[in-house]
Design a protein around this motif. Sequence first.
Motif, PDB file in Angstrom:
ATOM      1  N   ILE A 337      35.925   5.380  46.902  1.00 39.94           N
ATOM      2  CA  ILE A 337      37.149   4.712  47.362  1.00 39.94           C
ATOM      3  C   ILE A 337      36.928   3.218  47.509  1.00 39.94           C
ATOM      4  CG2 ILE A 337      38.759   4.510  49.314  1.00 39.94           C
ATOM      5  CD1 ILE A 337      38.425   7.585  49.657  1.00 39.94           C
ATOM      6  N   GLN A 338      35.799   2.825  48.069  1.00 36.89           N
ATOM      7  CA  GLN A 338      35.497   1.398  48.165  1.00 36.89           C
ATOM      8  C   GLN A 338      35.470   0.756  46.781  1.00 36.89           C
ATOM      9  OE1 GLN A 338      31.754   1.230  50.278  1.00 36.89           O
ATOM     10  NE2 GLN A 338      32.728   1.293  52.297  1.00 36.89           N
ATOM     11  N   SER A 339      34.877   1.452  45.806  1.00 35.96           N
ATOM     12  CA  SER A 339      34.756   0.905  44.449  1.00 35.96           C
ATOM     13  C   SER A 339      36.116   0.815  43.763  1.00 35.96           C
ATOM     14  CB  SER A 339      33.813   1.781  43.625  1.00 35.96           C
ATOM     15  OG  SER A 339      32.523   1.819  44.200  1.00 35.96           O
ATOM     16  N   ILE A 340      36.961   1.831  43.952  1.00 35.86           N
ATOM     17  CA  ILE A 340      38.292   1.839  43.343  1.00 35.86           C
ATOM     18  C   ILE A 340      39.153   0.721  43.923  1.00 35.86           C
ATOM     19  CG2 ILE A 340      40.445   3.162  43.171  1.00 35.86           C
ATOM     20  CD1 ILE A 340      38.609   5.704  43.059  1.00 35.86           C
ATOM     21  N   VAL A 341      39.131   0.568  45.234  1.00 34.28           N
ATOM     22  CA  VAL A 341      39.905  -0.487  45.882  1.00 34.28           C
ATOM     23  C   VAL A 341      39.407  -1.858  45.425  1.00 34.28           C
ATOM     24  CG1 VAL A 341      40.450  -1.581  48.088  1.00 34.28           C
ATOM     25  CG2 VAL A 341      40.532   0.915  47.877  1.00 34.28           C
ATOM     26  N   GLU A 342      38.098  -2.014  45.369  1.00 36.22           N
ATOM     27  CA  GLU A 342      37.519  -3.286  44.925  1.00 36.22           C
ATOM     28  C   GLU A 342      37.948  -3.637  43.502  1.00 36.22           C
ATOM     29  OE1 GLU A 342      33.086  -4.646  43.584  1.00 36.22           O
ATOM     30  OE2 GLU A 342      33.244  -3.699  45.564  1.00 36.22           O
ATOM     31  N   GLY A 343      38.051  -2.621  42.647  1.00 36.85           N
ATOM     32  CA  GLY A 343      38.406  -2.874  41.259  1.00 36.85           C
ATOM     33  C   GLY A 343      39.887  -3.085  41.012  1.00 36.85           C
ATOM     34  N   LEU A 344      40.738  -2.466  41.842  1.00 39.33           N
ATOM     35  CA  LEU A 344      42.180  -2.489  41.578  1.00 39.33           C
ATOM     36  C   LEU A 344      42.978  -3.444  42.466  1.00 39.33           C
ATOM     37  CD1 LEU A 344      42.913   1.304  40.931  1.00 39.33           C
ATOM     38  CD2 LEU A 344      42.372  -0.493  39.281  1.00 39.33           C
ATOM     39  N   VAL A 345      42.392  -3.892  43.568  1.00 36.37           N
ATOM     40  CA  VAL A 345      43.104  -4.853  44.417  1.00 36.37           C
ATOM     41  C   VAL A 345      42.982  -6.246  43.796  1.00 36.37           C
ATOM     42  CG1 VAL A 345      43.110  -6.036  46.649  1.00 36.37           C
ATOM     43  CG2 VAL A 345      42.820  -3.560  46.557  1.00 36.37           C
ATOM     44  N   PRO A 346      44.087  -6.947  43.620  1.00 35.80           N
ATOM     45  CA  PRO A 346      44.045  -8.308  43.046  1.00 35.80           C
ATOM     46  C   PRO A 346      43.084  -9.199  43.814  1.00 35.80           C
ATOM     47  CG  PRO A 346      46.307  -7.540  43.196  1.00 35.80           C
ATOM     48  CD  PRO A 346      45.464  -6.514  43.919  1.00 35.80           C
ATOM     49  N   SER A 347      42.358 -10.031  43.104  1.00 35.24           N
ATOM     50  CA  SER A 347      41.311 -10.859  43.709  1.00 35.24           C
ATOM     51  C   SER A 347      41.845 -11.803  44.779  1.00 35.24           C
ATOM     52  CB  SER A 347      40.591 -11.673  42.627  1.00 35.24           C
ATOM     53  OG  SER A 347      41.520 -12.455  41.893  1.00 35.24           O
ATOM     54  N   GLU A 348      43.121 -12.151  44.688  1.00 38.89           N
ATOM     55  CA  GLU A 348      43.663 -13.094  45.672  1.00 38.89           C
ATOM     56  C   GLU A 348      43.922 -12.451  47.022  1.00 38.89           C
ATOM     57  OE1 GLU A 348      47.107 -11.810  42.916  1.00 38.89           O
ATOM     58  OE2 GLU A 348      45.016 -12.489  42.764  1.00 38.89           O
ATOM     59  N   GLN A 349      43.878 -11.110  47.087  1.00 43.66           N
ATOM     60  CA  GLN A 349      44.159 -10.482  48.378  1.00 43.66           C
ATOM     61  C   GLN A 349      42.953 -10.587  49.298  1.00 43.66           C
ATOM     62  OE1 GLN A 349      47.227  -7.023  46.944  1.00 43.66           O
ATOM     63  NE2 GLN A 349      46.061  -6.667  48.746  1.00 43.66           N
TER      64      GLN A 349
END
Length: 349
Positions: A337-349
């Motif tokens: 879950i940490q990896s999925i969120v890290e990959g899919l959340v826009p970098s500006e967030q």
Amino acid sequence: MSKVDSRQIQDMILSRQSYSFAKSMNFTNYKLFWMAILSLSFFSSCTDTPNEQEAEEPFVSSVSIVTTTTQITDLVKQLTGGHCKVHPMMGPGVDPHLYKPTARDVMSLSTADLIVFHGLQLEGKLGTAFETAGLSRDKIFSISSVIEPSALLFAEEDEGKFPDPHIWFDPTIWTTCLHGLAARLSSLLPEQKVLISEKVDQLTREFQAVHEWGAESIQRIPPSKRILITSHDAFQYFGRSFGVEVIALQGISTATEAGLADRSNLVDYLKESKVPCIFVESSVNPKALQQIGREAKVALGKALFSDALGAEDAFVFAADGKKHSLASWSGMMIYNIQSIVEGLVPSEQ
């Protein structure tokens, strides 16, 4: 994915068995079962090397339990607390769809008091051998046998429609499996019944906490970006549990390679959808998805754990600071879950 009633499940499982294994081998007695296991292990036994999970925990009881997948090994070890000898057949990074038992496995199977396997054809021909050999019910236990048919998802494969075996990605279903396994182990180890009961309560609370934390974490991903693209179709239960659309290059089994049309279609989809990240898996050859990522100019996220857990000496930290081994269900889920969120959340967030 859709739901199918219990009668259809039996018909489908028998159909797949007859297609892949039972069609060519009619198990009528115990002797034939071991002949089948030996035949499955013939080629791998010639180069038998110690399993990565071979370093087993201290044990008090003489009871011996053989486990197939890493997910099952995790539960059995946690529930028994070192009070029996656990023989894992598969280690970190091992694909259960393609696994062939070793000579060491055959020896452990022949002396085991209990064989715990997954079922739903996850272990392929090995699982079929267990189910069709006519072994005593006291000797074998399928962890998926406690699940209500209505809870299962189904996938269209070349041979028909079959249950999706990747049930550990649904925290509610995996908790049901935990309780079913605990009941079976309590009957095998009655002197440890209190310990097992206490461990079940602890793990149930832990699984629920991971589920709630995971659901909250996924909310950080914008709804339009909640698209998980992986090597093979192992994450549909995860998608249903956490509200994520799942797209995979291969089907629910890794035994069949994706065709050129499948690869081309996925490249086109990635270019149109602008999904920011795709994910290879620790137990699946990454080359095909890596090539697709290059063609579509899409980043690769961290490798996810799908059909196998991680190593016992590798850890991940939860939001509360607690350390979890990647060889545990909780550690695997937290890391994924940490990896999925890290990959899919826009970098500006």
